[in-house]
Enzyme design. Structure first.
Site, PDB file in Angstrom:
ATOM      1  N   HIS A  20       2.064   4.970   1.968  1.00 36.92           N
ATOM      2  CA  HIS A  20       1.833   3.561   1.631  1.00 36.92           C
ATOM      3  C   HIS A  20       0.631   3.017   2.401  1.00 36.92           C
ATOM      4  O   HIS A  20       0.019   2.038   1.991  1.00 36.92           O
ATOM      5  CB  HIS A  20       3.061   2.716   1.950  1.00 36.92           C
ATOM      6  CG  HIS A  20       4.234   3.035   1.098  1.00 36.92           C
ATOM      7  ND1 HIS A  20       5.266   3.810   1.540  1.00 36.92           N
ATOM      8  CD2 HIS A  20       4.519   2.695  -0.174  1.00 36.92           C
ATOM      9  CE1 HIS A  20       6.158   3.928   0.571  1.00 36.92           C
ATOM     10  NE2 HIS A  20       5.725   3.270  -0.476  1.00 36.92           N
ATOM     11  N   ASP A  94       1.902   3.210  -6.531  1.00 39.07           N
ATOM     12  CA  ASP A  94       2.168   2.211  -5.509  1.00 39.07           C
ATOM     13  C   ASP A  94       0.874   1.455  -5.260  1.00 39.07           C
ATOM     14  O   ASP A  94      -0.212   1.994  -5.510  1.00 39.07           O
ATOM     15  CB  ASP A  94       2.545   2.901  -4.185  1.00 39.07           C
ATOM     16  CG  ASP A  94       4.032   3.096  -4.017  1.00 39.07           C
ATOM     17  OD1 ASP A  94       4.813   2.427  -4.713  1.00 39.07           O
ATOM     18  OD2 ASP A  94       4.417   3.909  -3.164  1.00 39.07           O
TER      19      ASP A  94
END
Length: 103
Positions: A20, A94
């Site tokens: 992330h 993401d």
């Protein structure tokens, strides 16, 4: 009416970084990835009649594409996920975080 999302292609089992926030890397070769990490994605591709999606992670797979992470790789998404594994539905990523901003 709710579908599932499999994540994070190409798999994070051998990745140490939190993808992330950093581009993760795996040194696993195509053979090992196909035999382990990619199994859930190939099984999802084989399901009929269910809305499905695959979320692609920000992970470099040097044995397939040494330049781009999966989220930006036509080799990993186009050749592996779509052609080899047969997944023909929604592919998404993401968000990419950098310096506390989402790109």
């Amino acid at each position: 009416g709710v579908g599932c999302t499999a994540k994070h292609f190409p798999g994070l089992a051998s990745v140490r970084e939190d993808s992330h926030f950093l581009t993760g890397q795996t040194q696993r070769d195509h053979h090992h990835l196909a035999g382990d990490d990619w199994l859930p994605f190939s099984r999802l591709a084989a399901l009929d009649g269910h809305p499905r999606a695959v979320m692609v992670g920000h992970v470099k797979v040097a044995s397939v594409d040494s330049e781009a992470p999966a989220s930006l790789s036509s080799k990993l998404v186009g050749e592996v996920l779509r052609t080899q594994l047969g997944f023909d539905e929604l592919v998404l990523t993401d968000p990419i975080f950098t310096n506390n901003f989402v790109l």
